[in-house]
Design an enzyme around this catalytic site. Structure first.
Site, PDB file in Angstrom:
ATOM      1  N   SER A  44       0.716  -0.992  -0.036  1.00 32.92           N
ATOM      2  CA  SER A  44       0.060  -0.093  -0.094  1.00 32.92           C
ATOM      3  C   SER A  44       0.593   1.033   0.065  1.00 32.92           C
ATOM      4  O   SER A  44       0.403   2.432   0.242  1.00 32.92           O
ATOM      5  CB  SER A  44      -1.558   0.137   1.217  1.00 32.92           C
ATOM      6  N   ASP A 104       5.926  -7.462   2.736  1.00 34.05           N
ATOM      7  CA  ASP A 104       4.761  -7.728   1.674  1.00 34.05           C
ATOM      8  C   ASP A 104       5.007  -7.486   0.301  1.00 34.05           C
ATOM      9  O   ASP A 104       5.581  -6.946  -0.653  1.00 34.05           O
ATOM     10  CB  ASP A 104       3.053  -6.541   1.529  1.00 34.05           C
ATOM     11  N   LYS A 110       4.256 -11.369   3.596  1.00 37.81           N
ATOM     12  CA  LYS A 110       2.901 -11.618   3.274  1.00 37.81           C
ATOM     13  C   LYS A 110       2.200 -11.998   1.500  1.00 37.81           C
ATOM     14  O   LYS A 110       3.491 -11.202   1.313  1.00 37.81           O
ATOM     15  CB  LYS A 110       2.001 -10.695   4.064  1.00 37.81           C
ATOM     16  N   GLU A 135      -1.304 -12.717  -1.416  1.00 32.13           N
ATOM     17  CA  GLU A 135      -2.326 -12.556  -0.962  1.00 32.13           C
ATOM     18  C   GLU A 135      -2.601 -13.757  -1.927  1.00 32.13           C
ATOM     19  O   GLU A 135      -1.711 -14.151  -2.613  1.00 32.13           O
ATOM     20  CB  GLU A 135      -2.673 -11.268  -2.080  1.00 32.13           C
ATOM     21  N   GLU A 162      -9.379  -9.541   5.223  1.00 31.84           N
ATOM     22  CA  GLU A 162      -9.738  -7.905   4.871  1.00 31.84           C
ATOM     23  C   GLU A 162     -10.827  -7.689   4.771  1.00 31.84           C
ATOM     24  O   GLU A 162     -11.536  -8.461   3.424  1.00 31.84           O
ATOM     25  CB  GLU A 162      -8.337  -7.711   3.727  1.00 31.84           C
TER      26      GLU A 162
HETATM   27  O1  KIV Z   1       0.052  -3.471   1.424  1.00 34.21           O
HETATM   28  C1  KIV Z   1      -1.034  -3.470   2.163  1.00 34.21           C
HETATM   29  O2  KIV Z   1      -1.228  -2.388   3.308  1.00 34.21           O
HETATM   30  C2  KIV Z   1      -1.736  -3.909   2.622  1.00 34.21           C
HETATM   31  C3  KIV Z   1      -2.812  -3.704   3.892  1.00 34.21           C
HETATM   32  C4  KIV Z   1      -3.892  -3.485   2.883  1.00 34.21           C
HETATM   33  C5  KIV Z   1      -3.379  -5.035   4.864  1.00 34.21           C
HETATM   34  O3  KIV Z   1      -1.565  -5.499   2.440  1.00 34.21           O
END
Ligand code: KIV
Length: 284
Positions: free
Chosen positions: A49, A87, A117, A119, A186
């Site tokens: 994000s 992420d 993390k 998705e 989410e």
């Molecule tokens: O990129 C991010 O901050 C996320 C959030 C939306 C959880 O994946």
């Protein structure tokens, strides 16, 4: 700074077993990480994000591994003791298992992350098990997943209907089977999040706009402090309007400089007369 012990995976699971809530926030820079460290936030996510909150893109898709590594290194310098999650950006894990392991490894080696993390659900299970087999703790992310928001009809609630709720439930089970230590849900309905939280056995659930009945909560830092001008999601809570505060400070600065009220003597440095006289003579 308050002394704190390094957060570990066993310590996170102990919190879960004791019924304590896990705190998690996004973070993208050194000064904010320093503050989150002092506030004793358990888990920090350097989310992709940052493409929207820090770099001003309209989506997370243009974010690269290089962007992620640079920001994650800064966050690690500010917060040595939180459980730090990198992420995986768009196309850093979708292509192949090998590619996913390689990029997850970069987060660990170059940015001193504790975990990564990614998705996706059952379709990403082989990536998850590959990364976990490489010894890297991995978090899943289901419900609204920003990298595929376009395909999911935008930034909206997921799993409201029974069929989609069952799909999310099945994806949770597939990720748990693949070895994730936690899953972020989410923007799914509260009762779906509650049921999933009750059913998982080897991982814990973090809610972002998915209600109170998870093992912990996540907020996007910029939403908490009024720092993202484009929109304010309903699920977010504004804790302090730092955006308004900073804007007032900026306007005051512009006015003071324009009216010659800044700087004042305490904002500059002088030079002894004899030194200045000598300097002037040197110019002759
Ligand atoms: O990129 C991010 O901050 C996320 C959030 C939306 C959880 O994946």
């Amino acid at each position: 700074m308050t002394e704190r012990k390094k957060m570990t995976l066993p310590a996170l699971f102990t919190k879960v077993l004791n019924g304590e809530q896990i705190t998690m926030l996004t973070c993208y820079d050194y000064p904010t990480a320093y503050l989150q460290e002092r506030a004793m936030v358990d888990m920090i996510l350097v989310g992709d994000s940052l493409g929207m909150t820090m770099l001003g893109y309209d989506s997370t898709l243009p974010v690269t591994m290089e962007d992620m590594i640079r920001h994650t290194q800064a966050v690690r310098r500010g917060s040595p003791n939180s459980w730090l999650i990198g992420d995986m950006p768009y196309m850093s894990y979708q292509v192949s298992v090998e590619n996913a392991i390689h990029n997850a490894g970069r987060f660990m080696a170059e940015a001193s992350c504790d975990a990564v993390k990614l998705e996706g659900g059952a379709e990403m299970a082989d990536r998850v098990s590959g990364i976990v087999a490489a010894g890297i703790p991995t978090m899943g992310h289901l419900g609204l997943t920003p990298q595929s928001a376009g395909a999911k009809g935008g930034f909206r609630l997921q799993g409201k209907g029974a069929i989609q709720a069952k799909q999310i439930f099945d994806d949770v089970m597939a990720l748990e089977e693949a070895g994730v230590f936690a899953i972020l849900l989410e923007l799914v309905p509260d009762r779906l999040c509650k049921l999933i939280t009750e059913r998982v056995t080897s991982c814990f659930i973090i809610s972002l706009g998915a209600g109170p009945d998870a093992h912990g909560q996540l907020l996007i830092y910029h939403d908490m402090f009024g720092l993202y001008p484009k929109f304010k999601p309903r699920m977010a809570k504004l804790y302090q309007d730092a955006g308004a505060m900073i804007l007032n400070g900026l306007k005051e600065y512009v006015a003071e400089v324009s009216e010659r009220r800044f700087p004042q003597p305490e904002n500059w440095f002088g030079m002894p007369d004899e030194e200045f006289d000598q300097f002037l003579q040197m110019l002759d």
